[in-house]
Design a protein around this motif. Structure first.
Motif, short mmCIF file in Angstrom:
data_model
loop_
_atom_site.label_atom_id
_atom_site.label_comp_id
_atom_site.label_asym_id
_atom_site.label_seq_id
_atom_site.Cartn_x
_atom_site.Cartn_y
_atom_site.Cartn_z
N ALA A 1 63.62 -20.82 33.88
CA ALA A 1 62.68 -21.47 32.95
C ALA A 1 63.10 -22.91 32.68
O ALA A 1 62.26 -23.81 32.59
CB ALA A 1 62.59 -20.68 31.65
N THR A 2 64.41 -23.14 32.55
CA THR A 2 64.90 -24.50 32.32
C THR A 2 64.60 -25.39 33.51
O THR A 2 64.16 -26.54 33.35
CB THR A 2 66.42 -24.47 32.03
OG1 THR A 2 66.65 -23.67 30.88
CG2 THR A 2 66.96 -25.86 31.80
N ARG B 1 60.99 -26.31 33.53
CA ARG B 1 60.72 -27.33 32.51
C ARG B 1 61.20 -28.71 32.99
O ARG B 1 60.51 -29.70 32.81
CB ARG B 1 61.41 -26.94 31.21
CG ARG B 1 61.04 -27.78 30.02
CD ARG B 1 59.54 -27.75 29.69
NE ARG B 1 58.95 -26.43 29.74
CZ ARG B 1 59.00 -25.51 28.78
NH1 ARG B 1 59.58 -25.77 27.66
NH2 ARG B 1 58.44 -24.34 28.95
N GLU C 1 58.70 -29.99 35.44
CA GLU C 1 57.48 -30.44 34.75
C GLU C 1 57.68 -31.82 34.16
O GLU C 1 56.82 -32.70 34.28
CB GLU C 1 57.11 -29.47 33.63
CG GLU C 1 56.60 -28.13 34.08
CD GLU C 1 56.51 -27.13 32.93
OE1 GLU C 1 56.80 -27.50 31.77
OE2 GLU C 1 56.17 -25.97 33.21
N LEU C 2 58.82 -32.02 33.50
CA LEU C 2 59.08 -33.30 32.86
C LEU C 2 59.34 -34.40 33.88
O LEU C 2 58.91 -35.55 33.68
CB LEU C 2 60.24 -33.17 31.87
CG LEU C 2 59.94 -32.27 30.66
CD1 LEU C 2 61.21 -31.99 29.86
CD2 LEU C 2 58.86 -32.89 29.77
N LEU D 1 64.92 -31.82 26.32
CA LEU D 1 65.05 -30.39 26.63
C LEU D 1 65.20 -29.50 25.40
O LEU D 1 64.61 -28.41 25.37
CB LEU D 1 66.17 -30.14 27.63
CG LEU D 1 65.77 -30.31 29.09
CD1 LEU D 1 66.98 -30.12 29.99
CD2 LEU D 1 64.66 -29.37 29.49
N ALA E 1 61.96 -28.50 24.32
CA ALA E 1 61.15 -27.85 25.35
C ALA E 1 61.51 -26.39 25.51
O ALA E 1 61.39 -25.83 26.59
CB ALA E 1 61.33 -28.60 26.67
N GLN E 2 61.94 -25.74 24.47
CA GLN E 2 62.33 -24.33 24.54
C GLN E 2 61.21 -23.46 23.99
O GLN E 2 60.46 -23.88 23.14
CB GLN E 2 63.62 -24.09 23.75
CG GLN E 2 64.78 -24.97 24.20
CD GLN E 2 65.10 -24.85 25.68
OE1 GLN E 2 65.12 -23.75 26.22
NE2 GLN E 2 65.31 -25.97 26.33
N PRO F 1 55.72 -23.22 27.42
CA PRO F 1 55.31 -24.51 27.98
C PRO F 1 55.08 -25.53 26.88
O PRO F 1 54.87 -25.19 25.73
CB PRO F 1 54.01 -24.18 28.72
CG PRO F 1 53.52 -22.93 28.09
CD PRO F 1 54.72 -22.20 27.59
N LEU G 1 56.12 -29.25 24.81
CA LEU G 1 57.23 -29.66 23.95
C LEU G 1 56.95 -29.23 22.53
O LEU G 1 55.80 -29.19 22.08
CB LEU G 1 57.39 -31.18 24.00
CG LEU G 1 57.75 -31.78 25.35
CD1 LEU G 1 57.62 -33.29 25.31
CD2 LEU G 1 59.14 -31.37 25.75
N SER H 1 59.88 -36.08 20.10
CA SER H 1 59.10 -35.78 21.31
C SER H 1 57.78 -36.54 21.31
O SER H 1 57.36 -37.06 22.35
CB SER H 1 58.86 -34.27 21.46
OG SER H 1 58.12 -33.75 20.39
#
Length: 139
Positions: A44-45, A48, A51-52, A66, A69-70, A73, A75, A81
């Protein structure tokens, strides 16, 4: 999971995963033999991070984002952010304006070249029509 399995699961090369770790984006434990071990959250990290990165953010900004971003999907909405995303959008708007300006300048050059080419072709055609015919036909 080891780096090869994480690479297979995410479709990201082991080289990129090592780079993410080097940049502080991805954490790995080390086995006694030095092999990297990633936790269950690593896919998942990595998703992400990808994606970023696709938004054009630098790895420095991604490292800072990050934690926001937990948990799914997108932020988490926080002042930081929002600020980063708005700043990135402003930067892209400025880049797009600059590209439009450069394209307009090129379009002006193209227009001038078209006019000059048409003038040159017209002069050449006139010169060919008015040129004396050389050579004589033999009977």
């Amino acid at each position: 999971m080891r780096i090869g399995e994480l690479a297979r699961r995410t479709g990201v090369s082991a080289r990129s995963l090592r780079y993410y770790e080097q940049q502080g984006l991805l954490a790995a434990e080390r086995d006694g033999n030095g092999y990297r071990r990633y936790g269950a959250e690593a896919p998942a990290t990595v998703a992400r991070i990808r994606e970023l990165l696709a938004t054009g953010l630098s790895t420095d900004l991604i490292r800072d984002l990050l934690p926001c971003a937990q948990g799914g999907p997108a932020l988490q909405p926080c002042a930081f952010s929002y600020g980063v995303v708005e700043q990135q959008m402003a930067r892209l708007d400025a880049e797009m304006a600059e590209l439009r300006r450069r394209r307009a300048a090129l379009a002006r050059y193209v227009q001038v070249m078209r006019v000059r080419r048409a003038q040159d072709e017209a002069l050449a055609a006139t010169a060919l029509r008015s040129a004396p015919v050389t050579g004589t036909a033999r009977a």
